[in-house]
Design an enzyme around this catalytic site. Sequence first.
Site, PDB file in Angstrom:
ATOM      1  N   LYS A 212     -11.492  48.750  27.708  1.00  0.00           N
ATOM      2  CA  LYS A 212     -11.842  47.515  26.842  1.00  0.00           C
ATOM      3  C   LYS A 212     -11.958  47.933  26.090  1.00  0.00           C
ATOM      4  O   LYS A 212     -13.462  48.631  24.796  1.00  0.00           O
ATOM      5  CB  LYS A 212     -12.531  47.007  27.805  1.00  0.00           C
ATOM      6  CG  LYS A 212     -12.571  45.012  27.721  1.00  0.00           C
ATOM      7  CD  LYS A 212     -13.735  44.446  28.529  1.00  0.00           C
ATOM      8  CE  LYS A 212     -14.024  43.114  28.217  1.00  0.00           C
ATOM      9  NZ  LYS A 212     -14.983  42.204  29.176  1.00  0.00           N
TER      10      LYS A 212
ATOM     11  N   SER B 186     -13.092  37.845  31.205  1.00  0.00           N
ATOM     12  CA  SER B 186     -12.614  38.492  29.734  1.00  0.00           C
ATOM     13  C   SER B 186     -11.743  39.676  29.707  1.00  0.00           C
ATOM     14  O   SER B 186     -11.187  40.185  28.440  1.00  0.00           O
ATOM     15  CB  SER B 186     -14.109  38.577  28.820  1.00  0.00           C
ATOM     16  OG  SER B 186     -14.614  39.164  28.773  1.00  0.00           O
TER      17      SER B 186
ATOM     18  N   SER C 258     -16.301  39.110  34.555  1.00  0.00           N
ATOM     19  CA  SER C 258     -15.052  38.801  33.611  1.00  0.00           C
ATOM     20  C   SER C 258     -15.039  40.603  34.237  1.00  0.00           C
ATOM     21  O   SER C 258     -13.405  41.061  33.271  1.00  0.00           O
ATOM     22  CB  SER C 258     -15.487  39.886  31.708  1.00  0.00           C
ATOM     23  OG  SER C 258     -15.954  38.586  31.279  1.00  0.00           O
TER      24      SER C 258
END
Length: 491
Positions: free
Chosen positions: A80, A155, A179
């Site tokens: 990420k 997210s 997330s």
Amino acid sequence: MSDVTRMTATEVAALVAGGEASAVEVTQAHLDRIAAVEDRVHAFLHVDTDGALAAARDVDARRAAGEPLGPLAGVPVAVKDVLTTKGVPTTAGSKILENWRPPYDSTIVSRLRAAGTVPIGKTNMDEFAMGSSTEYSAYGPTNNPWDLTRIPGGSGGGSAAAIAAYEAPLAIGSDTGGSIRQPGAVTGTVGAKPTYGGTSRYGLIAFSSSLDTPGPCARTVEDAALLHSVIGGHDPRDSTSIPQPVPDVVAAARLGATGDLTGVRLGIVTEFSGEGAEPGVLAAFRDSVETLTKLGAEVVEVSCPHFQYALPAYYLIAPSECSSNLARFDGVRFGLRVGDDGVKSLEEVMSLTRDQGFGPEVKRRIILGTYALSSGYYDAYYGQAQKVRTLITRDFNAAFERVDVLISPTTPFVAFPFGSRTGDPYQMYLADLFTIPTNLYGGPAISVPCGLSEGLPVGLQVMAPTMADDRMYRVAAALESAVGTFTPPAL
Ligand code: GLN
């Protein structure tokens, strides 16, 4: 050799360790897959082709020299874009960090490298990890491999979509309010939020420091446990890191995979089993409860009366912390700088930079947090939210005196169409209704695929006491052994 991109991380690592495939071949196969599907998925903000091949060559050289390899050596992992990678662009999904190349690796990434995994690229995310759909990325959304017109969660939608689309077998996410778990649920993959402090925040771009937790994403529970064991454990560079070893999550996953849950007590949270979730999600959840019971688990209902205040408390605490953390993006130290013409004042440059560098959701949170922390309102909002946080922790502690883990659906709804929740922030915030209490408490929780609703994946959440991460892996692996894994329609 059959298609390595369809294999689990465990299988890929065994191929590399046994010399049946080189790490370079494995990496190239995933780079080819990325090239083939990325225009439809857009899981990555940056693919580090050269860095990945260099890391793979290094693993092959170490193997040739007879050096011992870690359990995931040679396995590609997508990271990420909220974690710093030395010399490799890191944006946190924001324009304010466009083209920023950090001078250091986050601890998570250092550990990935030391273990011989192959960081293959940086994944898309809602700006500064604020969102539940990846629609708030400054670089455009990621598409859900199950249905390209729907959100992949957020997210960490990029990390979840990358593994669901077979672009990598493993990924790293970060979970502040859900997330890792919610993207896992809506893409039919596994996502685990470790105990807060069980994985290092060093080099994790801060959103809400008392909640942020990096963790593993994978297509199987065992793979997630292996990745957890590689990245977890004490880090002296993070003052909130727990100075204890990670429980044996891999052994727990393997025990669970035998499909025997005799003697395990599961608590269904009363407040989460009724309203708020789609009927198809509730049906899949009820089927899973039946399956878990057949595997030998004892299921009881447990009331956690303060969980209903978790969402409002979170939306005071997280924005408060973000308003402070994001003050460092001032146009002076790193990233974007707007209007520096030698005439404008420092304050004007700062204001222009933040105005153009931050997106609307980030601005909303900064304003909300600044207001909640202001002297006249502190007690009424931030102080009150902290009290609620304590009550939620007490609910968890009381529940864990009666049961070993708590279970619930991971998220109230399956992957929704783009644009359907961006008009009303509250509708977006509801995606994390079931995941947020765990973050406020600090315990671990995992989402494991448990069925389909309207042809789209549904996740089951398993929540465990702090530093009992092994328990959630056992239950998740047992469910997986009964329901199998889920493959999206061909891309
Ligand atoms: N969706 C939640 C939010 O927008 C949680 C985000 C996260 O876990 N990073 O804050």
